[in-house]
Design a protein around this motif. Structure first.
Motif, mmCIF file in Angstrom:
data_model
loop_
_atom_site.group_PDB
_atom_site.id
_atom_site.type_symbol
_atom_site.label_atom_id
_atom_site.label_comp_id
_atom_site.label_asym_id
_atom_site.label_seq_id
_atom_site.Cartn_x
_atom_site.Cartn_y
_atom_site.Cartn_z
ATOM 1 N N ALA A 132 -2.450 -0.218 -13.710
ATOM 2 C CA ALA A 132 -1.692 -1.392 -13.195
ATOM 3 C C ALA A 132 -1.302 -0.700 -11.704
ATOM 4 C CB ALA A 132 -0.389 -1.605 -14.009
ATOM 5 N N LEU A 133 -0.977 0.407 -11.514
ATOM 6 C CA LEU A 133 -0.689 1.100 -10.203
ATOM 7 C C LEU A 133 -1.971 0.887 -9.269
ATOM 8 C CD1 LEU A 133 1.656 2.249 -8.424
ATOM 9 C CD2 LEU A 133 0.972 4.257 -9.070
ATOM 10 N N THR A 135 -4.365 -1.221 -9.479
ATOM 11 C CA THR A 135 -4.651 -2.811 -9.223
ATOM 12 C C THR A 135 -3.615 -3.274 -8.400
ATOM 13 O OG1 THR A 135 -5.335 -2.761 -11.619
ATOM 14 C CG2 THR A 135 -4.359 -4.884 -10.145
ATOM 15 N N GLU A 136 -2.379 -2.787 -8.216
ATOM 16 C CA GLU A 136 -1.317 -3.169 -7.257
ATOM 17 C C GLU A 136 -1.702 -2.630 -5.803
ATOM 18 O OE1 GLU A 136 3.545 -2.588 -6.438
ATOM 19 O OE2 GLU A 136 2.758 -2.310 -8.396
ATOM 20 N N ASP A 139 -4.412 -4.713 -4.639
ATOM 21 C CA ASP A 139 -4.137 -6.049 -3.900
ATOM 22 C C ASP A 139 -3.605 -5.905 -2.804
ATOM 23 O OD1 ASP A 139 -5.167 -6.918 -6.319
ATOM 24 O OD2 ASP A 139 -3.221 -7.287 -7.409
ATOM 25 N N LEU A 140 -2.529 -4.710 -2.532
ATOM 26 C CA LEU A 140 -1.781 -4.795 -1.232
ATOM 27 C C LEU A 140 -2.698 -4.483 -0.239
ATOM 28 C CD1 LEU A 140 1.471 -2.651 -2.424
ATOM 29 C CD2 LEU A 140 1.336 -4.944 -1.469
#
Length: 147
Positions: A132-133, A135-136, A139-140
């Motif tokens: 999840a980290l 992926t974040e 995305d950023l």
């Protein structure tokens, strides 16, 4: 002291108790009618047509009336027929409450089971924390203007 009393009365538990007492009284009337008007006549018909309400023993020599109401006016009586009726009322009420609590418990178990299934699906669907980290971060970086 008046403000303290108002706060006490306005508390949810007191209001819930008041509602419970009112509904319980009405429910008691329904059970009383069920016993007096439906069950006891059937029991009386099965056991020879007698009426429990007029079964009593006079506790003095003055009592010789055929009905309980008249006998009570003549003197002390042991009204065991009324006691039997009240006992049947209690047993019916206790049975109904038992069935209600059993139904609520069954419903609660089903709700708990559904919640556990939903939680398990949510946990299974959620990616691990490191994924999840990452992926974040991806995305950023994708949102960042090109240099």
């Amino acid at each position: 002291m008046l403000n303290e009393f108002k706060a006490f009365i306005a508390r949810g538990n007191v209001m819930d108790l008041a509602v419970g007492v009112i509904i319980g009284g009405a429910f008691g009337g329904i059970v009383r009618s069920l016993v007096d008007d439906i069950i006891m006549p059937i029991v009386g018909a099965i056991f020879g047509g007698f009426d429990f309400s007029n079964y009593f023993i006079g506790l003095s020599a003055n009592v010789n009336a055929p009905t309980l109401t008249a006998a009570r006016q003549q003197g002390a009586v042991l009204a065991y027929g009324s006691f039997i009726t009240v006992l049947i009322n209690f047993l019916i009420l206790a049975w109904i409450i038992f069935l209600m609590v059993k139904g609520v418990n069954t419903l609660q178990k089903q709700v708990d089971k559904q919640m556990k299934i939903k939680e398990a699906k949510d946990e299974a669907a959620a990616p691990p924390a490191d994924v999840a980290l990452l992926t974040e971060i991806r995305d950023l970086l994708a949102k960042r203007p090109a240099v």
